[in-house]
Scaffold this motif. Structure first.
Motif, PDB file in Angstrom:
ATOM      1  N   CYS A 172      -2.434  10.724  -4.287  1.00  0.00           N
ATOM      2  CA  CYS A 172      -0.991  10.798  -4.532  1.00  0.00           C
ATOM      3  C   CYS A 172      -0.753  10.651  -6.035  1.00  0.00           C
ATOM      4  O   CYS A 172      -1.150   9.648  -6.628  1.00  0.00           O
ATOM      5  CB  CYS A 172      -0.280   9.678  -3.776  1.00  0.00           C
ATOM      6  N   ASN A 221      -0.862  10.034   3.168  1.00  0.00           N
ATOM      7  CA  ASN A 221      -0.693   8.867   4.025  1.00  0.00           C
ATOM      8  C   ASN A 221      -2.018   8.422   4.635  1.00  0.00           C
ATOM      9  O   ASN A 221      -2.245   7.228   4.826  1.00  0.00           O
ATOM     10  CB  ASN A 221       0.336   9.178   5.118  1.00  0.00           C
ATOM     11  N   THR A 222      -2.880   9.367   4.936  1.00  0.00           N
ATOM     12  CA  THR A 222      -4.171   9.023   5.541  1.00  0.00           C
ATOM     13  C   THR A 222      -5.256   8.790   4.501  1.00  0.00           C
ATOM     14  O   THR A 222      -6.366   8.393   4.842  1.00  0.00           O
ATOM     15  CB  THR A 222      -4.642  10.137   6.500  1.00  0.00           C
ATOM     16  N   GLY A 223      -4.958   9.060   3.225  1.00  0.00           N
ATOM     17  CA  GLY A 223      -5.935   8.862   2.167  1.00  0.00           C
ATOM     18  C   GLY A 223      -6.838  10.059   1.926  1.00  0.00           C
ATOM     19  O   GLY A 223      -7.772   9.985   1.130  1.00  0.00           O
ATOM     20  N   SER A 248       0.833  -1.200   0.000  1.00  0.00           N
ATOM     21  CA  SER A 248       0.000   0.000   0.000  1.00  0.00           C
ATOM     22  C   SER A 248       0.868   1.251   0.000  1.00  0.00           C
ATOM     23  O   SER A 248       2.051   1.219   0.360  1.00  0.00           O
ATOM     24  CB  SER A 248      -0.904  -0.003   1.229  1.00  0.00           C
ATOM     25  N   LYS A 286       0.455   3.669   1.995  1.00  0.00           N
ATOM     26  CA  LYS A 286       0.728   3.951   3.409  1.00  0.00           C
ATOM     27  C   LYS A 286       1.983   3.210   3.877  1.00  0.00           C
ATOM     28  O   LYS A 286       2.830   3.767   4.569  1.00  0.00           O
ATOM     29  CB  LYS A 286      -0.490   3.554   4.247  1.00  0.00           C
ATOM     30  N   GLN A 299       8.905  11.547   8.541  1.00  0.00           N
ATOM     31  CA  GLN A 299       7.980  11.888   7.467  1.00  0.00           C
ATOM     32  C   GLN A 299       8.245  13.305   6.958  1.00  0.00           C
ATOM     33  O   GLN A 299       8.135  13.573   5.765  1.00  0.00           O
ATOM     34  CB  GLN A 299       6.535  11.733   7.947  1.00  0.00           C
ATOM     35  N   ILE A 338       5.084   4.820   2.316  1.00  0.00           N
ATOM     36  CA  ILE A 338       5.412   6.077   3.007  1.00  0.00           C
ATOM     37  C   ILE A 338       6.071   5.778   4.351  1.00  0.00           C
ATOM     38  O   ILE A 338       7.052   6.421   4.728  1.00  0.00           O
ATOM     39  CB  ILE A 338       4.163   6.962   3.176  1.00  0.00           C
ATOM     40  N   LYS A 339       5.572   4.775   5.050  1.00  0.00           N
ATOM     41  CA  LYS A 339       6.149   4.405   6.358  1.00  0.00           C
ATOM     42  C   LYS A 339       7.603   3.980   6.203  1.00  0.00           C
ATOM     43  O   LYS A 339       8.485   4.469   6.915  1.00  0.00           O
ATOM     44  CB  LYS A 339       5.329   3.278   6.986  1.00  0.00           C
ATOM     45  N   SER A 375       9.788   6.881   5.048  1.00  0.00           N
ATOM     46  CA  SER A 375       9.990   7.825   6.159  1.00  0.00           C
ATOM     47  C   SER A 375      11.049   7.319   7.116  1.00  0.00           C
ATOM     48  O   SER A 375      11.871   8.099   7.621  1.00  0.00           O
ATOM     49  CB  SER A 375       8.677   8.053   6.917  1.00  0.00           C
ATOM     50  N   ARG A 412       4.206   8.705  -6.336  1.00  0.00           N
ATOM     51  CA  ARG A 412       4.057   7.349  -5.792  1.00  0.00           C
ATOM     52  C   ARG A 412       5.283   6.512  -6.158  1.00  0.00           C
ATOM     53  O   ARG A 412       5.812   5.763  -5.337  1.00  0.00           O
ATOM     54  CB  ARG A 412       2.797   6.730  -6.357  1.00  0.00           C
TER      55      ARG A 412
END
Length: 120
Positions: free
Chosen positions: A41, A35-37, A2, A4, A17, A7-8, A11, A46
């Motif tokens: 993006c 990140n939270t939708g 995903s 998310k 982040q 990104i994790k 980061s 991406r």
């Protein structure tokens, strides 16, 4: 994988982040919203995030395109099914990516044929 998760991981590699957002040249609030939708993006971004995270950029871009399709629409749902097949062709990190004709732990193949003695 995903967005998310990418990104994790990216980061963690960047240090935070906020540092990742600076590397990408975007406001940290925008990255947090992605990140939270709450914010879409862009496909190119991406791919950059996936590259930093060490993930497959092709898979990330295909996932981004698939996320833009509406599963409820007749035509887009057909395209989504095709996109999902393409995405599945690229293994996620952690999946076995190689096959071996002699390593039974990978695909259960046997090496008995290699052990034959040739008689001449």
């Amino acid at each position: 994988m995903s967005l998310k998760f990418s990104i994790k991981v990216a980061s963690e590699i960047a240090g935070s982040q906020n540092k990742l957002a600076k590397m990408l040249g975007i406001p940290d609030g925008n990255l947090a919203a992605m990140n939270t939708g709450k914010r879409p993006c862009p496909i190119g971004l991406r791919a950059r995030i996936a590259r930093i995270a060490g993930h497959d950029t092709t898979r990330a871009m295909l996932e981004g395109l698939a996320a833009k399709l509406d599963a409820e629409d007749e035509y887009e749902s057909q395209a989504l099914a095709t996109m999902q097949a393409l995405i599945n062709a690229f293994p996620e990190d952690g999946e076995a990516q190689e096959k071996s004709p002699v390593d039974q732990t990978i695909n259960g193949a046997s090496s008995a044929w290699r052990n034959r003695r040739q008689t001449t």
